[in-house]
Design a protein around this motif. Structure first.
Motif, mmCIF file in Angstrom:
data_model
loop_
_atom_site.group_PDB
_atom_site.id
_atom_site.type_symbol
_atom_site.label_atom_id
_atom_site.label_comp_id
_atom_site.label_asym_id
_atom_site.label_seq_id
_atom_site.Cartn_x
_atom_site.Cartn_y
_atom_site.Cartn_z
ATOM 1 N N ILE A 181 -12.754 48.594 1.891
ATOM 2 C CA ILE A 181 -14.187 48.558 1.635
ATOM 3 C C ILE A 181 -14.570 49.839 0.713
ATOM 4 O O ILE A 181 -15.361 49.681 -0.221
ATOM 5 N N HIS A 182 -13.710 50.832 0.888
ATOM 6 C CA HIS A 182 -13.876 51.996 -0.290
ATOM 7 C C HIS A 182 -14.018 51.585 -1.784
ATOM 8 O O HIS A 182 -14.552 52.018 -2.444
ATOM 9 N N HIS A 183 -12.903 50.779 -1.989
ATOM 10 C CA HIS A 183 -12.576 50.205 -3.242
ATOM 11 C C HIS A 183 -13.448 49.057 -3.696
ATOM 12 O O HIS A 183 -13.220 48.485 -4.602
ATOM 13 N N ALA B 183 -20.167 45.630 -4.000
ATOM 14 C CA ALA B 183 -19.262 44.879 -3.123
ATOM 15 C C ALA B 183 -19.860 43.312 -3.105
ATOM 16 O O ALA B 183 -20.807 42.900 -2.974
ATOM 17 N N ASP B 184 -18.691 42.321 -3.089
ATOM 18 C CA ASP B 184 -18.900 40.931 -2.758
ATOM 19 C C ASP B 184 -18.682 40.867 -1.596
ATOM 20 O O ASP B 184 -17.427 40.707 -1.122
ATOM 21 N N MET C 34 -24.067 43.235 6.477
ATOM 22 C CA MET C 34 -22.864 42.694 6.137
ATOM 23 C C MET C 34 -21.823 43.692 6.451
ATOM 24 O O MET C 34 -20.675 43.068 7.004
ATOM 25 N N LEU C 35 -21.757 44.864 6.431
ATOM 26 C CA LEU C 35 -20.645 45.649 7.167
ATOM 27 C C LEU C 35 -20.602 45.573 8.440
ATOM 28 O O LEU C 35 -19.591 45.793 9.092
ATOM 29 N N ALA D 178 -15.039 40.126 3.292
ATOM 30 C CA ALA D 178 -14.905 39.658 4.708
ATOM 31 C C ALA D 178 -13.502 38.934 4.722
ATOM 32 O O ALA D 178 -12.845 38.989 5.615
ATOM 33 N N LYS D 179 -13.256 38.043 3.889
ATOM 34 C CA LYS D 179 -12.343 36.995 3.871
ATOM 35 C C LYS D 179 -10.825 37.851 3.639
ATOM 36 O O LYS D 179 -9.755 37.803 4.098
#
Length: 150
Positions: free
Chosen positions: A33-35, A3-4, A139-140, A9-10
């Motif tokens: 988030i899943h993808h 994940a980036d 981050m999450l 987030a954006k």
């Protein structure tokens, strides 16, 4: 792919801007988030629907447990304590609930509303042992706070 989180987030912020329906927000967050990361096999919410009880909410991946009491499993621990549960090996977590036999590690984050009440937990399962780290948790947690604690 990993994940980036800055881009994620954006993206989530733009997709959820102005939305107030909690289920719609959860569905969008779970999907995005899943993808975003190959480590994420099952990604979704368990909502607090009664005292000390979680029920499955919007998610991506195979089936999940329909209900989880606060007293059981990694999701229950996150809901009960209000603390992130970072579990590198689910077999070593006493009381782990095997909703899917393929799960090897788990990251569960409490989801708070603007009043600081736990309204759900966000559960990510991986078929890899030790798939998650503190950066993922941090981050999450920030992303969830931006969406649900406003």
């Amino acid at each position: 792919m990993r994940a980036d989180y800055a881009t994620l987030a954006k993206t989530i912020a733009s997709l959820t801007e102005g939305e107030t329906d909690t289920v719609a927000l959860m569905a969008t967050v779970a999907c995005e988030i899943h993808h975003s990361d190959d480590r994420f096999d099952w990604t979704g919410f368990y909502r607090v629907t009664a005292p000390e009880l979680l029920k499955i909410g919007p998610y991506q991946g195979g089936h999940g447990c329909l209900t989880i009491p606060f007293s059981r499993g990694v999701c229950g621990a996150a809901a009960r304590t209000g603390e992130v549960q970072l579990v590198p090996d689910v077999e070593a977590f006493e009381g782990h609930i095997a909703c899917a036999s393929s799960t090897r590690s788990e990251l569960v984050l409490p989801v708070f509303d603007r009043d600081g009440t736990v309204i759900a937990v966000f559960d990510i399962d991986s078929n890899q042992t030790d798939a998650f780290d503190q950066n993922d948790a941090n981050m999450l947690t920030e992303i969830l706070a931006q969406v649900f604690a406003i």
